[in-house]
Motif scaffolding. Sequence first.
Motif, PDB file in Angstrom:
ATOM      1  N   PHE A 289       0.873  -1.269   0.069  1.00 60.27           N
ATOM      2  CA  PHE A 289       0.023  -0.062  -0.037  1.00 60.27           C
ATOM      3  C   PHE A 289       0.948   1.506   0.092  1.00 60.27           C
ATOM      4  N   GLN A 290       1.888   1.071   0.727  1.00 60.31           N
ATOM      5  CA  GLN A 290       2.968   2.270   0.860  1.00 60.31           C
ATOM      6  C   GLN A 290       3.209   2.895  -0.474  1.00 60.31           C
ATOM      7  N   GLY A 291       2.808   4.209  -0.734  1.00 58.51           N
ATOM      8  CA  GLY A 291       3.181   4.793  -1.974  1.00 58.51           C
ATOM      9  C   GLY A 291       2.220   5.009  -3.012  1.00 58.51           C
ATOM     10  N   HIS A 292       1.185   4.058  -2.842  1.00 57.29           N
ATOM     11  CA  HIS A 292       0.173   3.674  -3.838  1.00 57.29           C
ATOM     12  C   HIS A 292      -1.328   4.045  -3.383  1.00 57.29           C
ATOM     13  N   GLY A 293      -1.483   4.351  -1.936  1.00 60.24           N
ATOM     14  CA  GLY A 293      -2.701   4.568  -1.436  1.00 60.24           C
ATOM     15  C   GLY A 293      -3.523   6.011  -1.794  1.00 60.24           C
ATOM     16  N   ALA A 294      -4.648   5.839  -2.253  1.00 51.73           N
ATOM     17  CA  ALA A 294      -5.563   6.685  -3.187  1.00 51.73           C
ATOM     18  C   ALA A 294      -5.768   7.677  -1.615  1.00 51.73           C
ATOM     19  N   ALA A 295      -5.754   9.216  -1.705  1.00 54.86           N
ATOM     20  CA  ALA A 295      -6.074  10.010  -1.022  1.00 54.86           C
ATOM     21  C   ALA A 295      -4.974  10.189   0.235  1.00 54.86           C
ATOM     22  N   ILE A 296      -4.278   9.187   0.309  1.00 51.31           N
ATOM     23  CA  ILE A 296      -3.059   9.169   1.242  1.00 51.31           C
ATOM     24  C   ILE A 296      -1.555   9.823   0.536  1.00 51.31           C
ATOM     25  N   HIS A 297      -1.290   8.883  -0.311  1.00 49.64           N
ATOM     26  CA  HIS A 297      -0.130   9.014  -1.168  1.00 49.64           C
ATOM     27  C   HIS A 297      -0.621   9.855  -2.445  1.00 49.64           C
ATOM     28  N   TYR A 298      -1.612   9.409  -3.201  1.00 54.48           N
ATOM     29  CA  TYR A 298      -2.175   9.892  -4.395  1.00 54.48           C
ATOM     30  C   TYR A 298      -3.424  10.822  -3.949  1.00 54.48           C
ATOM     31  N   LYS A 299      -3.041  12.423  -4.204  1.00 50.06           N
ATOM     32  CA  LYS A 299      -3.888  13.041  -3.721  1.00 50.06           C
ATOM     33  C   LYS A 299      -4.861  13.462  -5.120  1.00 50.06           C
ATOM     34  N   ASP A 300      -4.508  13.202  -6.320  1.00 50.06           N
ATOM     35  CA  ASP A 300      -5.380  13.487  -7.401  1.00 50.06           C
ATOM     36  C   ASP A 300      -5.129  12.722  -8.436  1.00 50.06           C
ATOM     37  N   SER A 301      -5.823  12.927  -9.471  1.00 50.14           N
ATOM     38  CA  SER A 301      -5.734  11.957 -10.605  1.00 50.14           C
ATOM     39  C   SER A 301      -4.483  12.221 -11.386  1.00 50.14           C
ATOM     40  N   ALA A 302      -3.869  13.364 -11.413  1.00 46.90           N
ATOM     41  CA  ALA A 302      -2.721  13.685 -12.197  1.00 46.90           C
ATOM     42  C   ALA A 302      -1.580  12.876 -11.606  1.00 46.90           C
ATOM     43  N   SER A 303      -1.452  12.512 -10.404  1.00 41.67           N
ATOM     44  CA  SER A 303      -0.375  11.990  -9.910  1.00 41.67           C
ATOM     45  C   SER A 303      -0.597  10.342 -10.102  1.00 41.67           C
ATOM     46  N   ILE A 304      -1.491   9.894 -10.399  1.00 43.41           N
ATOM     47  CA  ILE A 304      -1.733   8.549 -10.527  1.00 43.41           C
ATOM     48  C   ILE A 304      -1.470   8.219 -12.007  1.00 43.41           C
ATOM     49  N   LEU A 305      -1.973   9.277 -12.892  1.00 47.65           N
ATOM     50  CA  LEU A 305      -1.649   9.151 -14.616  1.00 47.65           C
ATOM     51  C   LEU A 305      -0.282   9.348 -14.758  1.00 47.65           C
ATOM     52  N   ARG A 306       0.459  10.104 -13.878  1.00 43.68           N
ATOM     53  CA  ARG A 306       1.833  10.247 -14.153  1.00 43.68           C
ATOM     54  C   ARG A 306       2.701   9.051 -13.990  1.00 43.68           C
ATOM     55  N   ASP A 307       2.461   8.277 -12.898  1.00 48.38           N
ATOM     56  CA  ASP A 307       2.967   7.011 -12.646  1.00 48.38           C
ATOM     57  C   ASP A 307       2.551   5.731 -13.449  1.00 48.38           C
ATOM     58  N   ILE A 308       1.283   6.152 -14.131  1.00 45.59           N
ATOM     59  CA  ILE A 308       1.117   5.249 -15.487  1.00 45.59           C
ATOM     60  C   ILE A 308       1.855   5.283 -16.367  1.00 45.59           C
ATOM     61  N   ASP A 309       2.090   6.612 -16.792  1.00 44.64           N
ATOM     62  CA  ASP A 309       3.109   6.980 -18.078  1.00 44.64           C
ATOM     63  C   ASP A 309       4.392   6.771 -17.775  1.00 44.64           C
ATOM     64  N   LYS A 310       4.894   6.750 -16.359  1.00 43.54           N
ATOM     65  CA  LYS A 310       6.214   6.265 -16.092  1.00 43.54           C
ATOM     66  C   LYS A 310       6.234   4.716 -16.244  1.00 43.54           C
ATOM     67  N   ALA A 311       5.201   3.871 -15.904  1.00 43.63           N
ATOM     68  CA  ALA A 311       5.168   2.587 -16.187  1.00 43.63           C
ATOM     69  C   ALA A 311       5.257   2.079 -17.594  1.00 43.63           C
ATOM     70  N   GLU A 312       4.701   3.066 -18.538  1.00 47.92           N
ATOM     71  CA  GLU A 312       4.585   2.669 -19.862  1.00 47.92           C
ATOM     72  C   GLU A 312       6.048   2.846 -20.392  1.00 47.92           C
ATOM     73  N   GLN A 313       6.729   3.685 -19.782  1.00 49.76           N
ATOM     74  CA  GLN A 313       8.213   4.076 -20.364  1.00 49.76           C
ATOM     75  C   GLN A 313       9.143   2.779 -19.935  1.00 49.76           C
ATOM     76  N   SER A 314       8.880   2.532 -18.727  1.00 53.48           N
ATOM     77  CA  SER A 314       9.743   1.228 -18.302  1.00 53.48           C
ATOM     78  C   SER A 314       9.172  -0.123 -18.500  1.00 53.48           C
ATOM     79  N   GLY A 315       7.965  -0.161 -19.192  1.00 48.55           N
ATOM     80  CA  GLY A 315       7.204  -1.289 -19.308  1.00 48.55           C
ATOM     81  C   GLY A 315       6.952  -2.130 -18.111  1.00 48.55           C
ATOM     82  N   GLY A 316       6.696  -1.536 -17.190  1.00 47.23           N
ATOM     83  CA  GLY A 316       6.120  -2.062 -15.821  1.00 47.23           C
ATOM     84  C   GLY A 316       4.827  -2.171 -15.362  1.00 47.23           C
TER      85      GLY A 316
END
Length: 286
Positions: free
Chosen positions: A171-198
């Motif tokens: 959960f650490q670093g990936h909890g909505a409303a605790i670590h992720y405050k908005d959709s933009a921060s989640i979408l940024r991590d999705i785009d990072k995963a796309e770059q790394s293939g993860g």
Amino acid sequence: MHFKTTVLFTMATTLCTLCAAPVQETGIGATEVNRWPAGKKSAFMMMFDDACPSHVNNVIPELTKRDIVGCFYIIPEKGEYKARLNFWENEATKIPAVHFGNHSFSHQAYTSVDNADEEMVKANDVILRLKPGKNPRLISYATPGGVKHLISGDEIAQIAAKHNLIVRPTFQGHGAAIHYKDSASILRDIDKAEQSGGVAYVIFHGVGGDWISFPMDQFIDLLNGLETRRESVWIADPISIHKYETERNSAKVAIALPSGHEIKLTLSCDADVSLYDQPLSLTTQV
């Protein structure tokens, strides 16, 4: 002229014959296991804890509208689940967007190995009843948080493995409303995963209400962002992603070109095919 085609194989499949033009060049037949299905660049999963009322009222209708899946970690003995018992045990079982995860039977602290074993088994029994079919099968598992367990994390993991439970990511670093405050921060991590293939993921409690609540407008923005990324991001449940990764990492493809009109592929994998049956995606030059 050569072109590539993508084919899905289940791990039970050992031989496939593809029609092709006469083989005259060395590149024909070259095959790779796709990192993610159909050549997608990354994977993403959403997980929802505690069978919150807002999951019923807000989340599942929006997922269903968009044909996006989520994994819901139910707690059959808790009041929130019981208050919407008819939904979880009748309606939800018919909704393709809903996958069930094991969050223990009562969400109480584990007092002993035997107690933890009983909590996991009883929750598993409910899930297997709600979603009948293949048994044994893998089920995603999340240890109850906010309580002090009297057994170690290693003991919990051993019990989970015994019952074909796959412990989900932290959960650490990936909890909505605790670590992720908005959709933009989640979408940024999705785009990072796309770059790394993860793999990117987010764990929710309340959405538009209840506890540790993520704003509803931000959740809608996240879903809209996911829809624009469908061609490159595989949106799936934790077990499908776990199976694919496990199978892909030990898959071996052998190619034989016996005649002018066939390409024969043999696909093998070290994973237990009785539990690991997620189709793998291959790209073959034909």
